[in-house]
Scaffold this motif. Structure first.
Motif, PDB file in Angstrom:
ATOM      1  N   THR A 153      56.844  37.508  34.704  1.00 27.88           N
ATOM      2  CA  THR A 153      55.787  38.740  34.833  1.00 27.88           C
ATOM      3  C   THR A 153      54.788  38.400  33.589  1.00 27.88           C
ATOM      4  O   THR A 153      55.381  38.469  32.412  1.00 27.88           O
ATOM      5  CB  THR A 153      56.290  40.081  35.056  1.00 27.88           C
ATOM      6  N   SER A 154      53.599  38.284  33.849  1.00 27.98           N
ATOM      7  CA  SER A 154      52.543  38.311  32.599  1.00 27.98           C
ATOM      8  C   SER A 154      50.854  38.308  33.278  1.00 27.98           C
ATOM      9  O   SER A 154      50.660  38.245  34.377  1.00 27.98           O
ATOM     10  CB  SER A 154      52.655  36.662  32.186  1.00 27.98           C
ATOM     11  N   GLY A 155      50.479  38.966  32.211  1.00 26.15           N
ATOM     12  CA  GLY A 155      48.889  39.203  32.778  1.00 26.15           C
ATOM     13  C   GLY A 155      48.079  37.974  32.693  1.00 26.15           C
ATOM     14  O   GLY A 155      46.892  38.093  33.150  1.00 26.15           O
TER      15      GLY A 155
ATOM     16  N   VAL B  20      56.188  46.741  39.333  1.00 19.31           N
ATOM     17  CA  VAL B  20      55.629  45.722  38.799  1.00 19.31           C
ATOM     18  C   VAL B  20      54.177  46.142  38.700  1.00 19.31           C
ATOM     19  O   VAL B  20      53.708  45.852  37.594  1.00 19.31           O
ATOM     20  CB  VAL B  20      55.495  44.731  39.762  1.00 19.31           C
ATOM     21  N   LEU B  21      53.754  47.158  39.518  1.00 18.32           N
ATOM     22  CA  LEU B  21      52.038  47.399  39.424  1.00 18.32           C
ATOM     23  C   LEU B  21      51.730  48.737  38.547  1.00 18.32           C
ATOM     24  O   LEU B  21      50.916  48.863  38.016  1.00 18.32           O
ATOM     25  CB  LEU B  21      51.485  47.732  40.854  1.00 18.32           C
TER      26      LEU B  21
ATOM     27  N   SER C  13      47.448  36.937  39.205  1.00 24.25           N
ATOM     28  CA  SER C  13      47.612  38.227  40.030  1.00 24.25           C
ATOM     29  C   SER C  13      47.582  39.206  38.944  1.00 24.25           C
ATOM     30  O   SER C  13      47.178  40.330  39.235  1.00 24.25           O
ATOM     31  CB  SER C  13      48.800  38.246  40.764  1.00 24.25           C
TER      32      SER C  13
ATOM     33  N   TYR D 274      49.375  35.141  44.587  1.00 28.78           N
ATOM     34  CA  TYR D 274      50.919  34.756  44.653  1.00 28.78           C
ATOM     35  C   TYR D 274      51.252  33.496  45.442  1.00 28.78           C
ATOM     36  O   TYR D 274      52.543  33.317  45.441  1.00 28.78           O
ATOM     37  CB  TYR D 274      51.740  35.870  45.108  1.00 28.78           C
TER      38      TYR D 274
ATOM     39  N   ALA E  46      53.495  43.632  46.787  1.00 30.23           N
ATOM     40  CA  ALA E  46      52.725  43.823  45.621  1.00 30.23           C
ATOM     41  C   ALA E  46      51.223  43.549  45.882  1.00 30.23           C
ATOM     42  O   ALA E  46      50.272  44.694  45.655  1.00 30.23           O
ATOM     43  CB  ALA E  46      52.966  42.934  44.116  1.00 30.23           C
TER      44      ALA E  46
ATOM     45  N   ASP F 238      50.035  39.724  37.006  1.00 24.43           N
ATOM     46  CA  ASP F 238      51.465  40.251  36.764  1.00 24.43           C
ATOM     47  C   ASP F 238      52.522  39.208  37.265  1.00 24.43           C
ATOM     48  O   ASP F 238      52.655  38.471  36.139  1.00 24.43           O
ATOM     49  CB  ASP F 238      51.624  41.708  37.932  1.00 24.43           C
ATOM     50  N   LEU F 239      52.814  39.099  38.583  1.00 27.72           N
ATOM     51  CA  LEU F 239      53.781  38.080  38.786  1.00 27.72           C
ATOM     52  C   LEU F 239      53.260  36.590  39.013  1.00 27.72           C
ATOM     53  O   LEU F 239      52.392  36.496  39.361  1.00 27.72           O
ATOM     54  CB  LEU F 239      54.522  38.531  40.154  1.00 27.72           C
TER      55      LEU F 239
ATOM     56  N   ARG G 168      56.427  39.739  45.968  1.00 25.39           N
ATOM     57  CA  ARG G 168      54.948  39.238  45.916  1.00 25.39           C
ATOM     58  C   ARG G 168      54.108  39.771  46.945  1.00 25.39           C
ATOM     59  O   ARG G 168      52.999  40.346  46.951  1.00 25.39           O
ATOM     60  CB  ARG G 168      55.005  37.965  45.560  1.00 25.39           C
TER      61      ARG G 168
ATOM     62  N   LYS H 232      48.220  46.563  46.505  1.00 23.71           N
ATOM     63  CA  LYS H 232      46.868  46.310  45.722  1.00 23.71           C
ATOM     64  C   LYS H 232      45.853  46.515  46.770  1.00 23.71           C
ATOM     65  O   LYS H 232      44.739  47.196  46.516  1.00 23.71           O
ATOM     66  CB  LYS H 232      46.787  44.887  45.428  1.00 23.71           C
TER      67      LYS H 232
END
Length: 363
Positions: free
Chosen positions: A37-39, A358-359, A43, A80, A267, A45-46, A264, A271
């Motif tokens: 998980t990373s900005g 996650v979100l 996405s 994703y 998520a 996130d994931l 995913r 969104k």
């Protein structure tokens, strides 16, 4: 995993499938958030999947599918590395076995006695997230009365002796109808029940005076008001504020085994639902969302989207699970249930909850 070979993006009649924004978890399962998980990911996130995954969604063009449509059009699934395909079934008798078998991954469903019976008899599907509930004071699925009766019928108790159309029995429509009768202090014998499966026919019946009231759906509620055929009678949240009208269903294989994909997918779906809430509740990005809805549903008039009461969709995917149980108990009391339905097994919100982790919670 088996997949269907023909995919259709339907433009069927605007049917709402129709429930909830407050619930409790009925089953918990450990699903770890992937460490990647990373900005910095597309996405935010994931990480995208290493290999593109295809997810098949059974969806009939209902407004309650907004989360799917928006996520697809705004590229949330693409972020994703997920490719979604839409297909449709003539009825749930065909759809539920395909879902249980993994031929489709995700579907929309409503509470009916036949739905509970299918699962009780071995058709294994999971109820995983909200896909339709009421918005207080502005319900998209509510009672209307003939325009010329508006001075006579001031409240629900005034429906005594009137002809009232409902689209189905031993289904969520019937549950809403009976909830109204109880709220009004009326017995079933106090009104004349008219079974009318086509909502469009209810408009015509209002016009010729063959019915006095109806449990009607948007956009036909708004259209009938503009045509001078009917007016709203209160709001369904007067007596059923926590009604769960429709639910996202998942294949057990997809939810329990393909967790990298399903997390995913959920998520991305949430969104899309959050954008929907931003548009219709907060007024942010509304024009873009309406364009997407006109593309994927039978309601093609953007101006009408500005007027209709919209389907409530919880931005955290939460359901009114206690209301689902109440609907089941009503069908059971009516003698329409065969076998026992295991709520602990069939309602699995673990993947939805993990997607919210996650979100973050929607504000």
């Amino acid at each position: 995993m088996k997949k269907l070979g023909i995919f259709l993006i339907p433009i069927m009649f605007f049917v709402l499938l129709i429930g909830g924004c407050g619930s409790e978890t009925t089953k918990e399962k450990e699903v770890g958030i992937p460490p990647e998980t990373s900005g910095d990911h597309p996405s935010g996130d994931l990480a995208p999947l290493d290999k593109k995954a295809t997810v098949i969604i059974a969806e009939d063009g209902a407004a309650s599918g907004a989360g799917f449509y928006i996520a697809k059009e705004k590229g949330y699934f693409d972020d994703y590395n997920i490719d979604v395909k839409f297909t449709q079934f003539a009825n749930s008798d065909d759809m539920l076995p395909a879902l249980a078998a993994g031929e489709i991954d995700i579907a929309g469903g409503v509470s009916t006695a036949s739905f509970f019976n299918a699962i009780a008899q071995g058709i294994d599907v999971k109820i995983i997230a909200d896909k339709g509930h009421y918005i207080k004071g502005d319900s998209y699925f509510s009672f209307v009365i003939r325009e010329e009766l508006k001075d006579e019928i001031k409240g629900y108790s005034d429906l005594k002796g009137k002809r009232l159309a409902v689209s189905s029995q031993n289904a969520v429509d019937d549950y809403i109808y009976r909830s109204m009768l109880e709220h009004a202090g009326l017995n079933e014998s106090d009104v004349e029940f008219v079974l009318m499966s086509d909502f469009g026919n209810m408009l015509a019946a209002m016009g010729n005076g063959s019915i006095d009231a109806a449990l009607q759906i948007e956009p036909l509620i708004t259209q009938g008001i503009e045509q001078g055929l009917h007016v709203r009678l209160g709001d369904a949240t007067d007596f059923a504020p926590d009604a769960q009208i429709a639910m996202v269903l998942g294949s057990p294989e997809f939810i329990e085994q393909e967790t990298d994909v399903s997390l995913r997918f959920m998520a991305a779906y949430l969104k899309g639902v959050r954008d929907y809430n931003d548009a219709f509740i907060k007024g942010e990005g509304k024009e873009e969302v309406i364009d997407i809805m006109t593309k994927h549903t039978a309601l093609k008039d953007p101006a009408l989207w500005e007027k209709v009461a919209i389907t409530g969709l919880d931005p955290n995917g939460r359901m009114f699970t206690e209301d689902i149980k109440k609907q089941y108990e009503m069908y059971k009391e009516n003698g329409a249930i065969r076998g026992e339905f295991d709520f602990e097994t069939s309602i699995d919100t673990s993947m939805t909850e993990k997607a919210v982790e996650v979100l973050g919670e929607y504000k």
